[in-house]
Design a protein around this motif. Structure first.
Motif, short mmCIF file in Angstrom:
data_model
loop_
_atom_site.label_atom_id
_atom_site.label_comp_id
_atom_site.label_asym_id
_atom_site.label_seq_id
_atom_site.Cartn_x
_atom_site.Cartn_y
_atom_site.Cartn_z
N GLU A 1 -9.41 8.32 -0.23
CA GLU A 1 -9.62 7.73 -1.57
C GLU A 1 -8.69 6.53 -1.74
OE1 GLU A 1 -9.94 9.90 -5.65
OE2 GLU A 1 -7.86 9.20 -5.44
N VAL A 2 -9.25 5.42 -2.18
CA VAL A 2 -8.46 4.21 -2.44
C VAL A 2 -8.44 3.96 -3.94
CG1 VAL A 2 -8.25 1.73 -2.04
CG2 VAL A 2 -9.09 3.23 -0.20
N LYS A 3 -7.23 3.81 -4.50
CA LYS A 3 -7.07 3.60 -5.94
C LYS A 3 -6.38 2.27 -6.20
CE LYS A 3 -4.86 5.43 -10.11
NZ LYS A 3 -4.02 6.50 -10.70
N ILE A 4 -6.91 1.52 -7.16
CA ILE A 4 -6.26 0.28 -7.61
C ILE A 4 -5.34 0.65 -8.76
CG2 ILE A 4 -6.64 -2.03 -8.53
CD1 ILE A 4 -9.52 -1.84 -7.43
N PRO B 1 0.40 -1.91 -5.55
CA PRO B 1 -0.96 -2.35 -5.92
C PRO B 1 -2.08 -1.41 -5.50
CG PRO B 1 0.30 -4.19 -5.03
CD PRO B 1 1.13 -2.96 -4.80
N ILE B 2 -1.98 -0.83 -4.29
CA ILE B 2 -3.06 0.00 -3.75
C ILE B 2 -2.49 1.36 -3.33
CG2 ILE B 2 -4.80 0.27 -1.95
CD1 ILE B 2 -5.46 -1.98 -3.84
N ARG B 3 -3.20 2.42 -3.71
CA ARG B 3 -2.82 3.77 -3.26
C ARG B 3 -3.95 4.35 -2.43
NH1 ARG B 3 -1.56 7.93 -7.82
NH2 ARG B 3 -3.70 8.71 -7.63
N ILE B 4 -3.61 4.89 -1.28
CA ILE B 4 -4.59 5.56 -0.42
C ILE B 4 -4.22 7.04 -0.33
CG2 ILE B 4 -5.56 5.71 1.89
CD1 ILE B 4 -4.99 2.74 2.24
N THR B 5 -5.12 7.86 -0.80
CA THR B 5 -4.87 9.31 -0.79
C THR B 5 -5.61 9.95 0.39
OG1 THR B 5 -4.65 9.35 -3.19
CG2 THR B 5 -5.06 11.46 -2.10
N VAL B 6 -4.83 10.62 1.22
CA VAL B 6 -5.39 11.35 2.36
C VAL B 6 -5.42 12.83 1.97
CG1 VAL B 6 -5.19 11.87 4.81
CG2 VAL B 6 -4.39 9.66 3.93
N GLY B 7 -6.63 13.35 1.70
CA GLY B 7 -6.74 14.72 1.21
C GLY B 7 -7.68 15.58 2.01
N LYS B 8 -8.48 16.38 1.32
CA LYS B 8 -9.33 17.37 1.98
C LYS B 8 -10.38 16.74 2.89
CE LYS B 8 -8.82 20.84 -1.67
NZ LYS B 8 -9.53 21.64 -2.70
N VAL C 1 0.84 -1.20 0.00
CA VAL C 1 0.00 0.00 0.00
C VAL C 1 0.87 1.25 0.00
CG1 VAL C 1 -1.83 1.25 1.19
CG2 VAL C 1 -1.77 -1.24 1.32
N HIS C 2 0.47 2.21 -0.80
CA HIS C 2 1.14 3.51 -0.85
C HIS C 2 0.18 4.55 -0.25
CE1 HIS C 2 4.10 6.09 -3.46
NE2 HIS C 2 4.20 6.34 -2.16
N VAL C 3 0.51 5.07 0.91
CA VAL C 3 -0.32 6.08 1.58
C VAL C 3 0.24 7.47 1.25
CG1 VAL C 3 -1.12 6.99 3.78
CG2 VAL C 3 -0.99 4.51 3.42
N ILE C 4 -0.60 8.33 0.68
CA ILE C 4 -0.14 9.64 0.23
C ILE C 4 -0.97 10.75 0.88
CG2 ILE C 4 0.21 11.16 -1.75
CD1 ILE C 4 0.66 8.76 -3.46
N PRO C 5 -0.42 11.41 1.88
CA PRO C 5 -1.06 12.64 2.36
C PRO C 5 -0.79 13.74 1.32
CG PRO C 5 0.94 12.19 3.60
CD PRO C 5 0.77 11.04 2.66
N VAL C 6 -1.85 14.34 0.81
CA VAL C 6 -1.70 15.31 -0.27
C VAL C 6 -0.82 16.48 0.14
CG1 VAL C 6 -2.94 16.97 -1.73
CG2 VAL C 6 -3.89 14.68 -1.34
N ASN C 7 -0.98 16.93 1.38
CA ASN C 7 -0.19 18.05 1.88
C ASN C 7 0.43 17.65 3.21
OD1 ASN C 7 0.91 20.44 2.77
ND2 ASN C 7 -0.85 21.70 2.17
N ALA C 8 1.72 17.32 3.18
CA ALA C 8 2.40 16.85 4.39
C ALA C 8 2.52 17.94 5.45
CB ALA C 8 3.79 16.31 4.02
#
Length: 576
Positions: A543-546, A528-535, A476-483
């Motif tokens: 948001e979870v992206k395959i 495989p999986i990206r989780i975007t932590v945003g607004k 899993v790749h966890v991405i906070p949009v604005n660190a």
């Protein structure tokens, strides 16, 4: 794992010489770094993939009753001289001397070394059968390293060896290894074909190759929609030649100035290309000091299959003769060579399709001249007929279906070596009757690092790599949009803890980069999986992206672990 703590040097552009998609994307995604031509460093992400592949291999080899050990990569040359491969392996063999002027090589494979160990360690059939293997770097001085890590001078391989006192023991080990290989390739998410293959410098007569279809590959797979698949070197098709019925005409010599190719000769003589004999002249190395000049004849529109010729001659090596040899044995230069008047010192082979031809055109062994109306037995002899040509797409395979071609990447090869090495190196045991017998061997190999290239080649897209979960560097790749936003980083950290506790491997992009840069890098890396932590982090929604499909869904934080589990199961099911 915090992305800021990992060496991942992503690039916007691939090197101009990167032809294969896997080569382009593995460099752009920061997986590999070129030290010199054919020599690569495997950066942290690639090394994590390698370790996962190794673990799968070890698990399947354990199930196949194989035992891991380790041999040296630096080998004394004596054993290779004893087996004959020190010379026959060719220029790909790294040769060196130590300070005492003793000959050594860097091991490209280890049949001789394993045979020596068994020879000196096992004396009775009661200790056999035995299968041993290693995961180790190999060295081959490739003339043209290409396609990134697909064809390099140093690479990691699984090489396994079976030792038996009888044929039944070899057959059992071979079948177990074949099953293990299928399991390994299934588990790493590879699309592959099991094909008939030539044994090459390995020796032995029976072998199977595991090849991955790809847009860019080093080999050609000839296959059908039925049951047939073979390497182009081994592929055959049904013979469809029809005996020509014309009356033999008078042999006539004609001047053909400037006609060196089949097409040029056909135009000069006014005959179709498939009525011209293509004469290829080779030097076959039969033993250390014995060479046999060989002429191979085929229709002008066919191509010689050197592997088939080499197997028919049972020679150690086969090379195209140079102009000096052509003049010495035939009295002319390439482009004007033919079988008429050739002496007994030259062996003449002809493809089966030549047998049905009448009134052929051929080189006259006189520069700038050809014969027309040449016929077998009347004008020239043939010492041996056989299948010596490359098959063509659309021809009918042995299973009755038309042949198709696709580029392929060889990822594994298994051989029934028999006593090829044990005879030469004196590896014998007492059988159940108290008689000394040669140990019967099998050899089995998987290119570990080239397997990465094959999987990447099949799964990458225009945005980057797409790894199957079984070997992805992280799940899993966890991405906070604005660190810089505390709520996003807090949620990213919490998700990291929850997913890690559930057994998943997580990469958190904590870098203070723009969102576009993070997303582009994420696509390149290909988890495989990206989780975007945003607004919507304040509302507890991510948001979870395959990565494979691009599909996205919004999920509440408390449902993330369960959602990731479901999605990965679906992806693994698709891979199988």
């Amino acid at each position: 794992m915090r992305q800021s703590k990992v060496l991942i040097p992503t690039k916007k552009e691939a090197p101009s010489d990167a032809e294969a998609l896997s080569h382009q994307m593995m460099i752009r995604a920061g997986y590999i770094y070129q030290v010199s031509a054919g020599v690569w460093s495997y950066l942290p992400l690639a090394y994590r993939v390698i370790r996962k592949v190794e673990n799968i291999i070890r698990e399947e080899m354990d199930r196949a009753d194989a035992v891991e050990m380790m041999m040296p990569g630096l080998l004394p040359a004596d054993l290779w001289k004893e087996s004959g491969r020190y010379e026959t392996y060719g220029d790909n063999l790294f040769k060196l001397k130590d300070r005492r002027d003793r000959d050594f090589i860097l091991g490209p494979t280890h049949e001789e070394t394993f045979t020596e160990v068994i020879r000196d360690s096992i004396k009775s059939y009661k200790k056999l059968p035995l299968v041993v293997y290693q995961l180790q770097d190999k060295f081959r001085d490739e003339d043209r390293p290409r396609y990134g890590i697909l064809r390099g001078k140093e690479f990691e391989m699984l090489d396994a060896y079976s030792f038996s006192a009888d044929q039944a023991g070899l057959d059992e080990a071979y079948d177990k290894q074949a099953r293990a290989y299928r399991n390994i390739f299934d588990r790493v998410g590879l699309n592959y074909k099991v094909i008939l293959a030539d044994s090459g410098t390995m020796g032995g007569k029976n072998s199977q190759e595991f090849s991955a279809p790809a847009k860019v590959g080093e080999d050609i797979i000839a296959y059908t929609d039925g049951t047939y698949a073979a390497n182009i070197e081994k592929a055959t098709s049904k013979f469809t030649g029809v005996q020509q019925t014309a009356e033999p005409a008078e042999l006539t010599k004609k001047a053909t100035p400037g006609a060196h190719s089949v097409d040029e000769a056909a135009e000069s003589l006014g005959v179709p290309a498939d009525q011209i004999l293509k004469a290829m002249f080779f030097m076959a190395k039969m033993s250390e000091d014995e060479y046999q000049p060989v002429m191979v004849l085929m229709r002008g529109n066919d191509e010689v299959n050197e592997a088939k010729v080499k197997n028919a001659l049972d020679c150690e090596d086969l090379t195209l003769a140079d102009e000096e040899d052509a003049v010495k044995y035939l009295g002319a230069h390439p482009g004007s060579l033919g079988p008429v008047g050739v002496g007994e010192d030259v062996k003449i082979l002809a493809d089966n399709y030549v047998k049905v031809l009448v009134n052929m055109a051929c080189g006259a062994n006189d520069d700038g001249h050809h014969y027309i109306n040449a016929n077998i037995d009347r004008d020239f002899r043939v010492d041996q007929f056989g299948d010596f040509r490359n098959v063509k797409e659309g021809e009918i395979a042995p299973d009755g279906q038309p042949l198709k071609f696709t580029p392929g990447i060889e990822v594994g090869h298994i051989f029934k070596l028999g006593t090829h090495y044990s005879e030469k190196l004196g590896a014998q045991v007492l059988d159940n009757n108290g008689r000394l017998v040669d140990v019967i061997m099998g050899s089995y190999g998987i290119g570990v690092t080239r397997l990465l290239s094959a999987v990447a080649e099949q799964n990458a897209d225009e945005n980057g790599l797409v790894w199957p979960d079984s070997i992805a560097p992280f799940d899993v790749h966890v991405i906070p949009v604005n660190a810089k936003k505390d709520d996003q980083m807090a949620m990213a950290d919490e998700l990291d803890k929850q997913l890690t506790a559930a057994g998943y491997e997580v990469l958190v992009d904590d870098r203070k980069e723009r969102a576009g840069v993070k997303f582009a890098d994420s696509d390149l890396i290909g988890l495989p999986i990206r989780i975007t932590v945003g607004k919507k982090a304040a509302d507890g929604i991510v948001e979870v992206k395959i990565r494979k499909t691009g599909e996205t869904i919004e999920v509440k934080q408390e449902e993330v672990v369960n959602t990731v589990g479901i999605l990965l199961k679906q992806l693994n099911g698709e891979a199988k």
